[in-house]
Design a protein around this motif. Structure first.
Motif, PDB file in Angstrom:
ATOM      1  N   ARG A  51      18.307  27.663  62.930  1.00 24.88           N
ATOM      2  CA  ARG A  51      18.891  26.502  62.667  1.00 24.88           C
ATOM      3  C   ARG A  51      20.214  26.251  62.871  1.00 24.88           C
ATOM      4  N   VAL A  73      11.935  20.014  56.887  1.00 22.38           N
ATOM      5  CA  VAL A  73      10.890  19.034  56.903  1.00 22.38           C
ATOM      6  C   VAL A  73      10.028  19.218  58.134  1.00 22.38           C
ATOM      7  N   LEU A  74      10.507  19.315  59.459  1.00 26.85           N
ATOM      8  CA  LEU A  74      10.056  19.197  60.545  1.00 26.85           C
ATOM      9  C   LEU A  74       9.132  20.671  60.648  1.00 26.85           C
ATOM     10  N   THR A 108       2.450  25.662  67.227  1.00 18.21           N
ATOM     11  CA  THR A 108       3.354  24.982  66.230  1.00 18.21           C
ATOM     12  C   THR A 108       3.686  25.700  64.993  1.00 18.21           C
ATOM     13  N   ALA A 137      16.515  18.230  57.599  1.00 20.15           N
ATOM     14  CA  ALA A 137      15.429  17.578  58.577  1.00 20.15           C
ATOM     15  C   ALA A 137      14.707  18.570  59.462  1.00 20.15           C
ATOM     16  N   MET A 138      15.268  19.795  59.823  1.00 20.09           N
ATOM     17  CA  MET A 138      14.590  20.825  60.535  1.00 20.09           C
ATOM     18  C   MET A 138      13.510  21.554  59.619  1.00 20.09           C
ATOM     19  N   GLY A 149       7.461  26.391  63.884  1.00 23.14           N
ATOM     20  CA  GLY A 149       7.710  26.065  62.258  1.00 23.14           C
ATOM     21  C   GLY A 149       8.433  27.182  61.664  1.00 23.14           C
ATOM     22  N   LEU A 188      11.741  27.372  62.505  1.00 22.00           N
ATOM     23  CA  LEU A 188      12.892  26.674  62.173  1.00 22.00           C
ATOM     24  C   LEU A 188      13.249  26.985  60.577  1.00 22.00           C
ATOM     25  N   ILE A 243       6.060  20.143  58.359  1.00 22.47           N
ATOM     26  CA  ILE A 243       5.032  19.615  59.212  1.00 22.47           C
ATOM     27  C   ILE A 243       4.485  20.357  60.178  1.00 22.47           C
ATOM     28  N   LEU A 244       5.130  21.180  60.845  1.00 18.14           N
ATOM     29  CA  LEU A 244       4.649  21.820  62.090  1.00 18.14           C
ATOM     30  C   LEU A 244       3.748  23.034  61.665  1.00 18.14           C
TER      31      LEU A 244
END
Length: 186
Positions: A103, A77-78, A90, A74-75, A94, A97, A81-82
């Motif tokens: 993480r 994927v986030l 961002t 999930a991190m 990103g 992460l 996106i960032l």
């Protein structure tokens, strides 16, 4: 309320970042840097995403705790996106992460309050309590095995007369019937 303030102020912080970087390196290098971070984010998402999926499958197959790899996925994927969103703040978050030690740091912070429930048998818990040290775990894992029975699965009342475990005499009768069948077949 603080989250609302952060959401309102965040675009202003990103715009300020564009202005600061744009003044330092110029317009076209700034735009090129934004496109470059988006491309790098897409590549990292693909490479690290497949790695996390493979580790998640291995953890589930071996009866381990899939929670860590699910949160890492999930991190990632986030993070992707960032990095696709234009902005330097961002991008910094990103890229952080995508770093496994960062993480792991986030995982340690949130794992205390997280329960991962499996659709199959058993459940996993990341923090203290059931599934934690000394608590119930998935069969095959470390710790005691927990068998969850419904009212229909267990009763302390009368037994089923058709059950092979109901009477010892019935089992002996079935064995003698099997012996006579074997004698007839010979």
């Amino acid at each position: 309320m603080p989250l609302l303030i952060v959401i309102i102020l965040f675009p202003f912080v990103e715009i300020a970042g564009f202005i600061i970087v744009g003044r330092a390196i110029g317009l076209f290098p700034t735009l090129g840097l934004i496109v470059l971070t988006a491309v790098i984010g897409a590549i990292l998402l693909r490479v690290q995403g497949f790695g996390v999926l493979q580790r998640l499958q291995t953890d589930v197959r071996d009866g381990g705790d899939p929670g860590r790899e699910m949160v890492h996925g999930a991190m990632i994927v986030l993070a992707g996106i960032l990095l696709l969103i234009p902005g330097f703040v961002t991008d910094i978050i990103g890229f952080l992460l995508f770093v496994p030690p960062f993480r792991d740091f986030v995982w340690r912070r949130i794992s205390r309050n997280m329960v991962v429930v499996s659709q199959g048998s058993g459940f996993f818990r990341a923090g203290p309590g059931p599934g934690g040290p000394g608590g119930p775990r998935k069969p095959g894992g470390k710790g005691p095995t927990v068998v969850d029975l419904d009212a229909e699965d267990f009763s302390s009342g009368s037994s089923d007369p058709n059950s092979p475990w109901a009477e010892r005499d019935r089992l002996d009768d079935d064995r003698s019937d099997d012996d006579s069948k074997n004698d007839r077949d010979r």
